[in-house]
Design a protein around this motif. Structure first.
Motif, PDB file in Angstrom:
ATOM      1  N   PRO A  14     -29.306   6.890  -8.155  1.00  0.00           N
ATOM      2  CA  PRO A  14     -29.265   7.813  -7.333  1.00  0.00           C
ATOM      3  C   PRO A  14     -30.491   8.339  -7.078  1.00  0.00           C
ATOM      4  O   PRO A  14     -30.788   9.291  -8.039  1.00  0.00           O
ATOM      5  CB  PRO A  14     -28.319   9.400  -7.524  1.00  0.00           C
ATOM      6  CG  PRO A  14     -27.717   9.186  -9.168  1.00  0.00           C
ATOM      7  CD  PRO A  14     -28.439   7.336  -9.200  1.00  0.00           C
ATOM      8  N   ASN A  15     -30.932   8.451  -6.091  1.00  0.00           N
ATOM      9  CA  ASN A  15     -32.083   9.014  -4.983  1.00  0.00           C
ATOM     10  C   ASN A  15     -33.299   9.373  -6.542  1.00  0.00           C
ATOM     11  O   ASN A  15     -34.033   9.975  -6.913  1.00  0.00           O
ATOM     12  CB  ASN A  15     -31.893  10.813  -5.264  1.00  0.00           C
ATOM     13  CG  ASN A  15     -31.105  11.398  -4.363  1.00  0.00           C
ATOM     14  OD1 ASN A  15     -30.755  10.897  -3.114  1.00  0.00           O
ATOM     15  ND2 ASN A  15     -30.006  12.237  -5.097  1.00  0.00           N
ATOM     16  N   GLY A  16     -33.653   7.916  -7.396  1.00  0.00           N
ATOM     17  CA  GLY A  16     -34.794   7.338  -7.534  1.00  0.00           C
ATOM     18  C   GLY A  16     -34.318   8.180  -9.127  1.00  0.00           C
ATOM     19  O   GLY A  16     -35.502   7.243 -10.318  1.00  0.00           O
ATOM     20  N   ARG A  17     -33.263   8.658  -9.847  1.00  0.00           N
ATOM     21  CA  ARG A  17     -32.896   8.819 -11.770  1.00  0.00           C
ATOM     22  C   ARG A  17     -32.413   7.929 -11.844  1.00  0.00           C
ATOM     23  O   ARG A  17     -31.671   7.356 -10.962  1.00  0.00           O
ATOM     24  CB  ARG A  17     -32.706   9.961 -11.233  1.00  0.00           C
ATOM     25  CG  ARG A  17     -31.743  10.766 -10.506  1.00  0.00           C
ATOM     26  CD  ARG A  17     -31.058  11.725 -10.871  1.00  0.00           C
ATOM     27  NE  ARG A  17     -29.817  12.506 -10.109  1.00  0.00           N
ATOM     28  CZ  ARG A  17     -28.512  12.098 -10.142  1.00  0.00           C
ATOM     29  NH1 ARG A  17     -28.542  11.002 -11.674  1.00  0.00           N
ATOM     30  NH2 ARG A  17     -27.296  12.673  -9.578  1.00  0.00           N
ATOM     31  N   ASP A  50     -22.567  10.590 -11.821  1.00  0.00           N
ATOM     32  CA  ASP A  50     -22.396   9.625 -11.043  1.00  0.00           C
ATOM     33  C   ASP A  50     -21.654   8.991 -10.421  1.00  0.00           C
ATOM     34  O   ASP A  50     -21.553   9.182  -8.845  1.00  0.00           O
ATOM     35  CB  ASP A  50     -23.670   8.838 -10.562  1.00  0.00           C
ATOM     36  CG  ASP A  50     -25.270  10.009 -10.567  1.00  0.00           C
ATOM     37  OD1 ASP A  50     -25.848  10.719 -10.286  1.00  0.00           O
ATOM     38  OD2 ASP A  50     -25.977   9.169 -11.428  1.00  0.00           O
ATOM     39  N   HIS A 187     -33.946   3.429 -14.536  1.00  0.00           N
ATOM     40  CA  HIS A 187     -34.131   1.659 -13.763  1.00  0.00           C
ATOM     41  C   HIS A 187     -35.015   0.616 -14.781  1.00  0.00           C
ATOM     42  O   HIS A 187     -34.849  -1.043 -13.900  1.00  0.00           O
ATOM     43  CB  HIS A 187     -35.894   1.676 -12.503  1.00  0.00           C
ATOM     44  CG  HIS A 187     -35.043   3.345 -10.881  1.00  0.00           C
ATOM     45  ND1 HIS A 187     -35.069   4.253 -11.903  1.00  0.00           N
ATOM     46  CD2 HIS A 187     -34.990   2.624 -10.321  1.00  0.00           C
ATOM     47  CE1 HIS A 187     -34.161   4.821 -10.513  1.00  0.00           C
ATOM     48  NE2 HIS A 187     -34.263   3.749  -9.889  1.00  0.00           N
TER      49      HIS A 187
END
Length: 211
Positions: A14-17, A50, A187
């Protein structure tokens, strides 16, 4: 079950996190508790999860509906989930960046379940009894999320994370409070799992009362 039949779902970050997974198990509503622990929903919201993974013994669809008010839910069937026969799988798998995770209850079918009941009565709980099932269900997995035993586990074995967040409706002799878990996957594949105790209440029969 056959490993080839386990569907692999890819989850997005989610949104790069990092992706934060709420891990809930063994809610046992209404067979052992009339309702979810009153602090569970608020605690999941505070953890900013999430996605919620329920590792079985849900008992009623109302539990999944309540959890879905916090975040999307993925669930598997436990040995008490007769309401979900034909509706939920026994095993699910997820690809999160470079990591593969397996979600399962951990009872392994009725014969294994009954044999384990006998062993538990004779010798108590031992993680080793579940080792082969957890390690071999999807051998290439990096982590296994399971429930069933109500005993908290957050250990690495053979390069694989074995994570049991305990029961959200009852504790164990070692961890007497009900609990849930939060598993964060970054990531680069870094995984961090923690168990969160649900405090302030205890069950008397099937009702929650203040400590």
């Amino acid at each position: 079950w056959e490993t080839a039949l386990i569907e692999l779902e890819t989850l997005a970050f989610p949104n790069g996190r990092p992706l934060r997974l709420g891990v809930v198990s063994d809610t046992h509503v209404p067979d052992r508790a009339q309702e979810l622990h009153p602090g569970l929903i608020a605690s999941l919201e505070a953890a900013q999860v999430d996605l919620i993974l329920h590792s079985g013994d849900i008992s009623t669809p109302a539990v999944l509906e309540a959890l879905a008010q916090v975040a999307p839910v993925r669930a598997v069937r436990g040995n008490r989930d007769f309401a979900f026969l034909g509706k939920l799988p026994l095993v699910r798998a997820f690809q999160i960046g470079p990591r593969k995770l397996v979600l399962m209850h951990g009872h392994g079918g009725w014969l294994r379940y009954l044999l384990d009941k006998v062993e538990y009565i004779r010798h108590g709980y031992r993680l080793e009894r579940y080792h082969d099932l957890l390690m071999e269900t999807l051998p290439q997995a990096d982590g296994v999320i399971f429930g069933h035993t109500h005993f908290v586990e957050n250990v690495w074995k053979g390069g694989k994370l074995l994570f049991n967040a305990g029961s959200a409706s009852m504790g164990s002799p070692v961890h007497p409070l009900p609990s849930f878990g939060v598993l964060s996957v970054a990531h680069d594949g870094q995984m961090q799992a923690e168990v969160v105790a649900l405090t302030g209440l205890r069950r008397e029969g099937r009702k929650w009362v203040e400590l």
